[in-house]
Design a protein around this motif. Structure first.
Motif, short mmCIF file in Angstrom:
data_model
loop_
_atom_site.label_atom_id
_atom_site.label_comp_id
_atom_site.label_asym_id
_atom_site.label_seq_id
_atom_site.Cartn_x
_atom_site.Cartn_y
_atom_site.Cartn_z
N SER A 47 0.83 -1.21 0.00
CA SER A 47 0.00 0.00 0.00
C SER A 47 0.86 1.25 0.00
CB SER A 47 -0.92 0.01 1.21
OG SER A 47 -1.84 -1.04 1.14
N GLN A 89 -7.47 0.44 -0.53
CA GLN A 89 -7.59 -0.83 0.20
C GLN A 89 -8.85 -0.82 1.05
OE1 GLN A 89 -4.03 -2.07 2.18
NE2 GLN A 89 -5.00 -3.85 3.12
N ASP A 175 -5.70 -1.55 -5.06
CA ASP A 175 -5.14 -2.06 -3.80
C ASP A 175 -6.12 -3.06 -3.19
OD1 ASP A 175 -3.63 -2.52 -1.60
OD2 ASP A 175 -3.44 -0.42 -0.98
N GLU A 176 -5.84 -4.33 -3.37
CA GLU A 176 -6.66 -5.43 -2.84
C GLU A 176 -8.15 -5.28 -3.16
OE1 GLU A 176 -5.77 -6.93 0.97
OE2 GLU A 176 -3.71 -6.15 0.97
MG LIG Z 1 -1.99 -2.69 2.11
#
Ligand SMILES: [Mg+2]
Ligand SMILES: Nc1ncnc2c1ncn2[C@@H]1O[C@H](COP(=O)(O)OP(=O)(O)OP(=O)(O)O)[C@@H](O)[C@H]1O
Lengths: 251, 326
Positions: A47, A89, A175-176
């Protein structure tokens, strides 16, 4: 593939939080048409890396080139206008606005100035129609009028994706995106990203290995802030260091 | 028509009715009271743009209110004494034309807000509150220590400034001027809120990180909103000076910043007609409770506490329910 100029290039990027090297001399690139996956254990600095590319964190050193241009000095908003789209995220939306109005904000941004003071946005077909189109793309059209705070976790992820796509980005930083989506949601999103790669290259941070192995053209592995391996899916699968450091016991 | 729209109309027509009822009852004092409500509501409408839509908790809006007041007082004094404001590099004389005075009040407030905003908007939260307060206090002390325009004693406006074709000395006509200005600014606020700019401004409050990730810089949006907000409050200040035919540093004091904020919070933060409801309740309480007990502000404090603690949306929240979003 190899000879096309990269859309994103990171050179010797460094970032420390006190004594912690969160980004330790990272160099990697993303080329047109590809999904470059960034994997690594919790706290590896994935991140942090995304934040530096997006502009919300300033690196201590190194270079970030986007489309051949050094963007280190630009603000978050300026980078977005150059074509850097992202999802967070932890979903980040305007909670009091409907899903539709959230996406309309992205459309408004691509149309240029937000310093227009008099015309009601809801009567502006160019905003509403384009936003609805993006909502349909992520299967959220029926939920257009629901306030973002009342959307489910998965729906909010879809909304963020629609907002990012509405910016017509030249590169997506995800991000994810699968986090907390459930198996069904992950499968749908995997299919969606698979088709999306032809329109926009993606730097994908993801823990879901199944998704990563099926989507990625290349994978870089981040451990303690540095890239310990980078290569094709097969190369990473069979890499000793990676197996030890990360995939380890899994198979 | 939504319930909030009905209530907005009731508030607008209610305020309009007061002076005429007062006239019929032979109680002209209430005309002045209604005028006060209109002007103070306008000051609140200005703050509501920054505070309600943009989430900028400015504790320094008295600066703009006072600057507007001084614009009216200073121009009128120079016109009355027939002395130019300055003669070099070009001649600028005073004026008792309201329209010109309003323009000066708006531009002056906007320019000062721009400069304050450039610095204050680099901070947020408590720091923003303190910095806006500090700037306002600077201007307050400057006004006190500047003898040319009365210093601590303030400045009288001997004859209320004029408006083309109207007799501003007639309380009803002056009320109507203030009322129309208030309604015009409410209309502008409504359009702003629903516009592209308004959308960006509201997201700057809800989630600035998201706004930036959409390619819109929150700072620029906030700065412009702060300037527009200040201009409206400055205009209210000019009208207030004309109502009282007097302007003094007290218009610049932090109490006034607090009161303007109270109108907004009492009425309902971010609600279009909130400042009108808030200012009206405030003036009514000041008038009636003030007649019964000197400690009316104590009761105001209790009401305010209840509003903040128990009814999030202020008066409009109670009457019209939760805010609905498009
Ligand atoms: Mg992360
Ligand atoms: N603002 C910050 N200040 C101090 N330390 C930080 C900050 N942000 C992140 N870190 C630390 O830097 C390291 C990398 O964090 P980062 O969030 O980038 O990891 P990640 O790879 O995204 O992890 P995850 O998979 O859990 O999301 C962690 O040890 C984290 O605690």
């Amino acid at each position: 593939m190899a000879e096309t100029a990269p859309i994103l290039e990171l050179r010797e990027l460094r970032k420390s939080f006190g004594a912690l090297k969160a980004t330790d001399d990272v160099s990697l690139d993303v080329r047109p048409g590809e999904i470059h996956a960034l994997i690594g254990p919790n706290g590896a600095g994935k991140s942090t890396l995304i934040h530096q590319v997006a502009g919300s964190l300033t690196p201590d050193g190194g270079e970030i080139r986007f489309n051949g241009e050094d963007i280190s000095g630009l603000t978050v908003a300026q980078r977005v206008r150059l074509g850097l789209g992202r999802t967070f995220q932890v979903s980040s939306v305007a909670p009091e606005f409907s899903a539709l109005r959230n996406v309309m904000l992205s459309v408004q941004s691509t149309q240029g100035s937000s310093f227009r003071f008099f015309k009601p946005v809801m009567h502006d077909a160019s905003l509403v129609d384009a936003a609805m189109e993006k909502l349909s793309l992520v299967d959220l059209a029926e939920r257009a009028d629901v306030v973002a705070a009342e959307l489910s976790h998965g729906e909010r992820r879809q909304l963020e994706m629609a907002m990012a796509l509405a910016l017509n980005p030249k590169l997506l930083l995800l991000d994810e995106p699968m986090a907390g989506m459930g198996p069904e949601g992950s499968k749908n999103l995997t299919g969606f990203l698979d088709t999306l790669r032809h329109e926009v290259p993606i730097l994908l941070v993801e823990h879901d290995m199944e998704a990563v192995f099926s989507l990625a053209d290349r994978i870089s592995v981040l451990v303690y802030g540095s890239v310990i391996a980078s290569g094709s899916v097969d190369e990473i699968r069979t890499n000793r260091d990676v197996r030890e450091a990360y995939l380890g016991e899994e198979d | 028509m939504s319930r909030e729209t009905v209530i907005n109309w009731a508030l607008a027509l209610g305020l309009l009715a007061v002076p005429f009822l007062a006239l019929m009852q032979g109680e002209p004092f209430y005309i002045t009271l209604a005028t006060r409500v209109a002007i103070l509501a306008l000051a609140g409408v200005g703050l509501n743009l920054a505070l309600g839509l943009g989430g900028m908790v400015s504790f320094g809006h008295a600066a703009f209110f006072g600057l507007g007041g001084y614009a009216a007082g200073i121009l009128a004094t120079h016109a009355f004494n027939q002395e130019p404001l300055f003669a070099w590099p070009f001649m600028v004389s005073g004026s008792n034309d309201m329209l010109l005075i309003w323009l000066v009040a708006i531009v002056l407030s906007a320019v000062v807000a721009f400069l304050i905003g450039l610095i204050a908007l680099r901070t947020s939260g408590v720091y923003f509150i303190m910095i806006t307060l500090a700037f306002a206090q600077m201007i307050y002390y400057f006004a006190i220590s500047w003898p040319a325009y009365g210093g601590e004693d303030g400045l009288s406006i001997y004859v209320r400034n004029g408006f083309p074709e109207l007799n501003t000395l007639d309380p009803i006509q002056f009320f109507l001027i203030c009322y129309v200005v208030l309604m015009a600014c409410l209309f502008i606020s409504a359009r702003l809120r629903d516009s592209r700019f308004g959308a960006a401004l509201q997201v700057a409050r809800q989630n600035p990180e998201r706004l930036a990730a959409t390619g819109i810089a929150p700072f620029n949006i906030r700065l412009v909103a702060f300037v527009i907000s200040a201009a409206m409050t400055g205009l209210a200040g000019a009208l207030f000076a004309d109502l009282n035919r007097f302007v003094s540093p007290s218009m610049l004091s932090w109490h006034v910043s607090g009161e303007i904020m109270i109108f907004v919070i009492l009425g309902g933060v971010g609600r279009l007609f909130g400042p009108l409801a808030g200012a009206a309740l405030f003036i009514v309480m000041e008038f009636y409770l003030g007649g019964i007990t000197e400690h009316w502000q104590f009761f105001l404090g209790i009401i305010l506490l209840c509003v903040v603690l128990f009814v999030r949306g202020g008066i409009l929240g109670i009457l019209a329910g939760r805010r609905v979003h498009g």
